[in-house]
Design an enzyme around this catalytic site. Sequence first.
Site, PDB file in Angstrom:
ATOM      1  N   GLU A  66       8.426  39.895  36.071  1.00 53.47           N
ATOM      2  CA  GLU A  66       8.592  39.168  35.139  1.00 53.47           C
ATOM      3  C   GLU A  66       8.973  39.930  33.149  1.00 53.47           C
ATOM      4  O   GLU A  66       9.202  41.234  34.265  1.00 53.47           O
ATOM      5  CB  GLU A  66       6.596  39.176  34.800  1.00 53.47           C
ATOM      6  CG  GLU A  66       6.248  39.060  32.966  1.00 53.47           C
ATOM      7  CD  GLU A  66       5.646  39.216  32.587  1.00 53.47           C
ATOM      8  OE1 GLU A  66       5.065  39.515  31.233  1.00 53.47           O
ATOM      9  OE2 GLU A  66       4.467  40.153  32.955  1.00 53.47           O
ATOM     10  N   ASP A 131       6.602  57.919  28.754  1.00 52.10           N
ATOM     11  CA  ASP A 131       7.357  57.725  27.452  1.00 52.10           C
ATOM     12  C   ASP A 131       7.455  58.147  26.490  1.00 52.10           C
ATOM     13  O   ASP A 131       6.206  59.306  26.563  1.00 52.10           O
ATOM     14  CB  ASP A 131       6.970  56.203  26.598  1.00 52.10           C
ATOM     15  CG  ASP A 131       7.380  56.017  25.601  1.00 52.10           C
ATOM     16  OD1 ASP A 131       8.638  56.247  25.096  1.00 52.10           O
ATOM     17  OD2 ASP A 131       6.730  55.097  24.643  1.00 52.10           O
ATOM     18  N   ASP A 133       7.932  60.100  22.678  1.00 49.51           N
ATOM     19  CA  ASP A 133       8.140  59.638  21.317  1.00 49.51           C
ATOM     20  C   ASP A 133       8.487  60.353  20.350  1.00 49.51           C
ATOM     21  O   ASP A 133       7.258  61.301  20.343  1.00 49.51           O
ATOM     22  CB  ASP A 133       7.572  58.409  20.827  1.00 49.51           C
ATOM     23  CG  ASP A 133       7.582  57.883  19.632  1.00 49.51           C
ATOM     24  OD1 ASP A 133       8.156  58.350  18.691  1.00 49.51           O
ATOM     25  OD2 ASP A 133       7.861  56.320  19.446  1.00 49.51           O
ATOM     26  N   CYS A 150      17.365  64.578  14.165  1.00 49.66           N
ATOM     27  CA  CYS A 150      18.092  65.136  14.538  1.00 49.66           C
ATOM     28  C   CYS A 150      18.257  66.415  15.015  1.00 49.66           C
ATOM     29  O   CYS A 150      17.730  65.783  16.622  1.00 49.66           O
ATOM     30  CB  CYS A 150      18.467  65.308  12.829  1.00 49.66           C
ATOM     31  SG  CYS A 150      17.193  67.177  12.883  1.00 49.66           S
ATOM     32  N   SER A 182      16.030  55.454  24.196  1.00 49.37           N
ATOM     33  CA  SER A 182      15.041  54.277  23.862  1.00 49.37           C
ATOM     34  C   SER A 182      15.592  53.932  22.344  1.00 49.37           C
ATOM     35  O   SER A 182      15.131  52.372  22.020  1.00 49.37           O
ATOM     36  CB  SER A 182      13.593  54.845  22.974  1.00 49.37           C
ATOM     37  OG  SER A 182      13.704  56.158  21.714  1.00 49.37           O
ATOM     38  N   ARG A 185      14.271  56.770  18.667  1.00 53.23           N
ATOM     39  CA  ARG A 185      13.512  58.455  18.652  1.00 53.23           C
ATOM     40  C   ARG A 185      12.792  58.726  20.295  1.00 53.23           C
ATOM     41  O   ARG A 185      11.919  60.018  19.669  1.00 53.23           O
ATOM     42  CB  ARG A 185      12.932  58.677  17.540  1.00 53.23           C
ATOM     43  CG  ARG A 185      11.202  57.436  17.452  1.00 53.23           C
ATOM     44  CD  ARG A 185      10.836  57.469  16.303  1.00 53.23           C
ATOM     45  NE  ARG A 185       9.622  56.751  16.527  1.00 53.23           N
ATOM     46  CZ  ARG A 185       9.246  55.068  16.557  1.00 53.23           C
ATOM     47  NH1 ARG A 185      10.246  54.475  15.938  1.00 53.23           N
ATOM     48  NH2 ARG A 185       8.339  53.995  16.284  1.00 53.23           N
ATOM     49  N   ASP A 333       2.258  59.469  25.957  1.00 56.25           N
ATOM     50  CA  ASP A 333       2.614  58.199  25.544  1.00 56.25           C
ATOM     51  C   ASP A 333       1.593  57.897  27.300  1.00 56.25           C
ATOM     52  O   ASP A 333       2.200  56.942  27.588  1.00 56.25           O
ATOM     53  CB  ASP A 333       2.768  57.435  24.842  1.00 56.25           C
ATOM     54  CG  ASP A 333       2.410  56.328  24.651  1.00 56.25           C
ATOM     55  OD1 ASP A 333       0.861  55.753  25.004  1.00 56.25           O
ATOM     56  OD2 ASP A 333       2.672  54.941  23.926  1.00 56.25           O
TER      57      ASP A 333
END
Length: 454
Positions: A66, A131, A133, A150, A182, A185, A333
């Site tokens: 998919e 993941d 983040d 940064c 990603s 960030r 996550d």
Amino acid sequence: MTVQIDELDDKDLDEIIANGTLDGAKQGAVDSETMIQYYRHLFPWKYLFQWLNHGPVVTNDFAHREFAFTLPNDAYIRYLSFSNWEELKKEALNLCPSRFEVGPVYSANPRDRKTIRKSTFHPLKKELVFDIDMTDYDDVRTCCSKTNICEKCWPFITIAVQVLDICFHEDFGFKHILWVYSGRRGIHAWICDEIACSLDDRSRRMIASYLQVVVGNPQGGVRLINNLKRPLHPHLTRSLNILKSAFVKIVLEDQDPWASKEGAENLLKLLPDKDLASALRKKWEVDPERSSKNKWSDIDTVLASGSIASISPSVIAIAKQDIVLTYLYPRLDVEVSRHLNHLLKSPFCVHPGTSRVCVPIDIERMDSFNPLKVPTVNDLLQELDKNSQNDNGHGPTMETNTTENQKDNARGQSNKGHGFSTSLNPYTLYFKSFSSQLFKETVGNKRKHENLEF
């Protein structure tokens, strides 16, 4: 608001395109024409196919895979599938998605889902994904917040990758781990081993739970860690040894999170003894300019003075270990990892907010990776134009009145199909190498299996 178009037939989709209802794109960093040029000349479609297909001849690993497109107007089309990479590229040029995601391999072609019984249409396998983040570190980083990053806060991601990569190899035996920036960030991990792709939801949840240490704080402020028992699990002991070596530089020096009075209170809340916290508070009120590095050392200094009899040094040592884990242990996550049918943004997509390409990162070069220096799609197209001028002897530039075909031909000659004459080249070559190694092992495993079936 995102409009989901996950139940459209091809005829319906063609009608939408013909009527122009895909127009009205949001004003963003990347326009549709730029994306078309990127998809036509730079995106490594063939290598993406080899990565997902595990070989040069089309299999259901690709044909029943998919894909989901996010269109310029935020319409979201699911259950797309393609027979080969040429079809995928053609559809991308036709619909010009701002990004697209990769989902699982299904028991049947996703495009045929309406013509078969629901009970026979289900996901079979997909890479195990993770993941990280940077916004999940907002409670411990002082240099940036929200979507900003940064060079001071990116090391939170770098050290997290180091911890997880070792864990994936040593604790689970995984070999083929693709790390992908990603685009803004964070970072994604795609574990591509055959055994990882075949994991069911229960197994994925167990692995995610195994790795989840830092959790949210209902009262706000610095996040908390799960109630860790001593002695620590070997995975956490190994992780702590890695994190301790980076704690001074990343947290104490670069972030200096306890320099202010409010920041110092966050540290004191993490200590298990009120008398120790009170003594430290008084010390810092006398000398409010003390750095986080000095305040970290003050904990041991005050304890060694013998003025605090209510707690043992071993308890404080454990508390300091927990603080290191709280600030530096990977923050995942986990919902991304728990489900077989979860879709994740494809490598080499362009982030619509930053224009940066979601490039794969060689784990051996992770320490030197700088997300702020990742090429943007506009940079890459300019490089193509410059190289095409050099190749053609000061030929036409993008600013002249040449036709689009002339521009495309010039770019194509310079690019040789996958951006080899641009700064995308190192990332493309690494992706090609990764896909080749994965293919070799997949073929080897199949041959071993066939030899056993005599």
